[in-house]
Design a protein around this motif. Structure first.
Motif, mmCIF file in Angstrom:
data_model
loop_
_atom_site.group_PDB
_atom_site.id
_atom_site.type_symbol
_atom_site.label_atom_id
_atom_site.label_comp_id
_atom_site.label_asym_id
_atom_site.label_seq_id
_atom_site.Cartn_x
_atom_site.Cartn_y
_atom_site.Cartn_z
ATOM 1 N N THR A 33 0.823 -1.206 0.000
ATOM 2 C CA THR A 33 0.000 0.000 0.000
ATOM 3 C C THR A 33 0.858 1.257 0.000
ATOM 4 O OG1 THR A 33 -0.138 0.042 2.392
ATOM 5 C CG2 THR A 33 -1.898 -1.102 1.227
ATOM 6 N N LEU A 34 0.286 2.277 -0.564
ATOM 7 C CA LEU A 34 0.897 3.600 -0.562
ATOM 8 C C LEU A 34 0.086 4.503 0.347
ATOM 9 C CD1 LEU A 34 1.100 4.149 -4.415
ATOM 10 C CD2 LEU A 34 3.044 3.869 -2.919
ATOM 11 N N PRO A 35 0.734 5.451 0.975
ATOM 12 C CA PRO A 35 -0.073 6.487 1.593
ATOM 13 C C PRO A 35 -0.703 7.282 0.456
ATOM 14 C CG PRO A 35 2.250 7.054 1.661
ATOM 15 C CD PRO A 35 2.151 5.669 1.112
ATOM 16 N N GLU A 36 -1.771 7.964 0.717
ATOM 17 C CA GLU A 36 -2.384 8.752 -0.353
ATOM 18 C C GLU A 36 -1.382 9.809 -0.802
ATOM 19 O OE1 GLU A 36 -6.546 10.757 -1.609
ATOM 20 O OE2 GLU A 36 -6.014 10.817 0.500
ATOM 21 N N SER A 37 -1.165 9.861 -2.097
ATOM 22 C CA SER A 37 -0.194 10.781 -2.666
ATOM 23 C C SER A 37 -0.803 11.466 -3.871
ATOM 24 C CB SER A 37 1.053 10.029 -3.115
ATOM 25 O OG SER A 37 1.593 9.264 -2.067
ATOM 26 N N THR A 38 -0.367 12.676 -4.123
ATOM 27 C CA THR A 38 -0.818 13.380 -5.316
ATOM 28 C C THR A 38 0.371 13.593 -6.238
ATOM 29 O OG1 THR A 38 -0.508 15.524 -4.260
ATOM 30 C CG2 THR A 38 -2.707 14.555 -4.135
ATOM 31 N N PHE A 39 0.090 13.597 -7.528
ATOM 32 C CA PHE A 39 1.131 13.749 -8.538
ATOM 33 C C PHE A 39 0.612 14.648 -9.645
ATOM 34 C CE2 PHE A 39 1.705 9.669 -6.516
ATOM 35 C CZ PHE A 39 3.045 9.721 -6.161
ATOM 36 N N GLY A 40 1.523 15.297 -10.310
ATOM 37 C CA GLY A 40 1.143 16.120 -11.444
ATOM 38 C C GLY A 40 2.276 16.216 -12.450
ATOM 39 N N CYS A 41 1.914 16.275 -13.712
ATOM 40 C CA CYS A 41 2.851 16.496 -14.811
ATOM 41 C C CYS A 41 2.297 17.670 -15.597
ATOM 42 C CB CYS A 41 2.917 15.293 -15.742
ATOM 43 S SG CYS A 41 3.427 13.790 -14.957
ATOM 44 N N TYR A 42 3.147 18.641 -15.878
ATOM 45 C CA TYR A 42 2.668 19.858 -16.511
ATOM 46 C C TYR A 42 3.523 20.195 -17.725
ATOM 47 C CZ TYR A 42 0.285 19.829 -12.127
ATOM 48 O OH TYR A 42 -0.480 19.431 -11.068
ATOM 49 N N LEU A 43 2.874 20.675 -18.756
ATOM 50 C CA LEU A 43 3.515 21.005 -20.021
ATOM 51 C C LEU A 43 3.555 22.518 -20.170
ATOM 52 C CD1 LEU A 43 4.575 19.947 -22.783
ATOM 53 C CD2 LEU A 43 2.185 20.023 -23.564
ATOM 54 N N TYR A 44 4.745 23.033 -20.420
ATOM 55 C CA TYR A 44 4.926 24.477 -20.583
ATOM 56 C C TYR A 44 5.505 24.788 -21.952
ATOM 57 C CZ TYR A 44 4.202 25.260 -15.606
ATOM 58 O OH TYR A 44 3.653 25.334 -14.352
ATOM 59 N N ASP A 45 5.055 25.888 -22.512
ATOM 60 C CA ASP A 45 5.658 26.479 -23.695
ATOM 61 C C ASP A 45 6.213 27.803 -23.209
ATOM 62 O OD1 ASP A 45 6.453 27.387 -26.143
ATOM 63 O OD2 ASP A 45 4.436 27.565 -26.984
ATOM 64 N N GLU A 46 7.557 27.857 -23.098
ATOM 65 C CA GLU A 46 8.201 28.995 -22.424
ATOM 66 C C GLU A 46 7.660 29.009 -20.993
ATOM 67 O OE1 GLU A 46 10.577 30.990 -23.961
ATOM 68 O OE2 GLU A 46 10.354 29.795 -25.789
ATOM 69 N N ASP A 47 7.013 30.091 -20.569
ATOM 70 C CA ASP A 47 6.470 30.180 -19.210
ATOM 71 C C ASP A 47 4.967 29.959 -19.167
ATOM 72 O OD1 ASP A 47 8.932 30.694 -18.069
ATOM 73 O OD2 ASP A 47 8.736 32.867 -18.323
ATOM 74 N N LYS A 48 4.380 29.618 -20.301
ATOM 75 C CA LYS A 48 2.928 29.468 -20.374
ATOM 76 C C LYS A 48 2.527 28.006 -20.173
ATOM 77 C CE LYS A 48 -1.011 30.199 -23.405
ATOM 78 N NZ LYS A 48 -1.455 30.395 -24.771
ATOM 79 N N LEU A 49 1.614 27.775 -19.227
ATOM 80 C CA LEU A 49 1.074 26.441 -19.000
ATOM 81 C C LEU A 49 0.159 26.073 -20.165
ATOM 82 C CD1 LEU A 49 0.722 24.029 -17.011
ATOM 83 C CD2 LEU A 49 -1.263 25.257 -16.113
ATOM 84 N N VAL A 50 0.470 24.957 -20.848
ATOM 85 C CA VAL A 50 -0.320 24.558 -22.012
ATOM 86 C C VAL A 50 -0.883 23.143 -21.876
ATOM 87 C CG1 VAL A 50 0.799 26.148 -23.615
ATOM 88 C CG2 VAL A 50 1.772 23.867 -23.268
#
Length: 141
Positions: A33-50
């Motif tokens: 089992t894992l403790p509850e965990s959150t994850f995220g992957c984010y895509l940027y073009d320069e400094d803009k979140l896309v």
């Protein structure tokens, strides 16, 4: 006894703690089992979140909560790259499966093309169309 409507995060957390404690007592001692965990992957073009994926894991299962790619980038492989990265994280975190929901106007075909299997749908939700439920087993390497 009485029922009271209350939308506070504090009471939601208490109910969650109760169900987690119950579930922990029922799980086999061999489960990784894992403790509850959150994850995220984010895509940027320069400094803009896309684009990005936000997910959480619990008891070796990852749930994709939110997945968005800017409309101008769709069909260019960016969503596939984000999905591959969150799958890598799920494998790294010893998850056995990933699951998610999507609507007919969103991306059911995208998930099918990327190896996800439909395990349910609700017709006429939100008004027309369907809500689809998908999963993918994580194969250990």
């Amino acid at each position: 006894m009485r029922i009271v409507e209350n939308n506070t995060l504090e009471l939601q957390a208490k109910i969650k703690d109760k169900i987690v404690a119950f579930g922990n007592k029922k799980l086999p001692t061999t489960i990784d089992t894992l403790p509850e965990s959150t994850f995220g992957c984010y895509l940027y073009d320069e400094d803009k979140l896309v684009g990005g994926i936000a997910a959480h894991c619990f008891w070796n299962i990852m749930h994709i909560d939110f997945f968005w790619v800017d409309e101008n980038l769709r069909g260019q492989g960016q969503g596939r790259k984000l999905l591959s990265e969150i799958e890598f994280i799920a494998k790294r975190e010893h998850c056995k499966a990933i699951h998610l929901e999507t609507f007919s106007f969103e991306a059911p075909n995208f998930y099918k093309k990327n190896g996800y299997e439909e395990f349910g749908k609700i017709k006429d939700v939100p008004i027309l169309g369907c809500e689809y439920f998908f999963f993918k087993k994580i194969i250990e390497s």
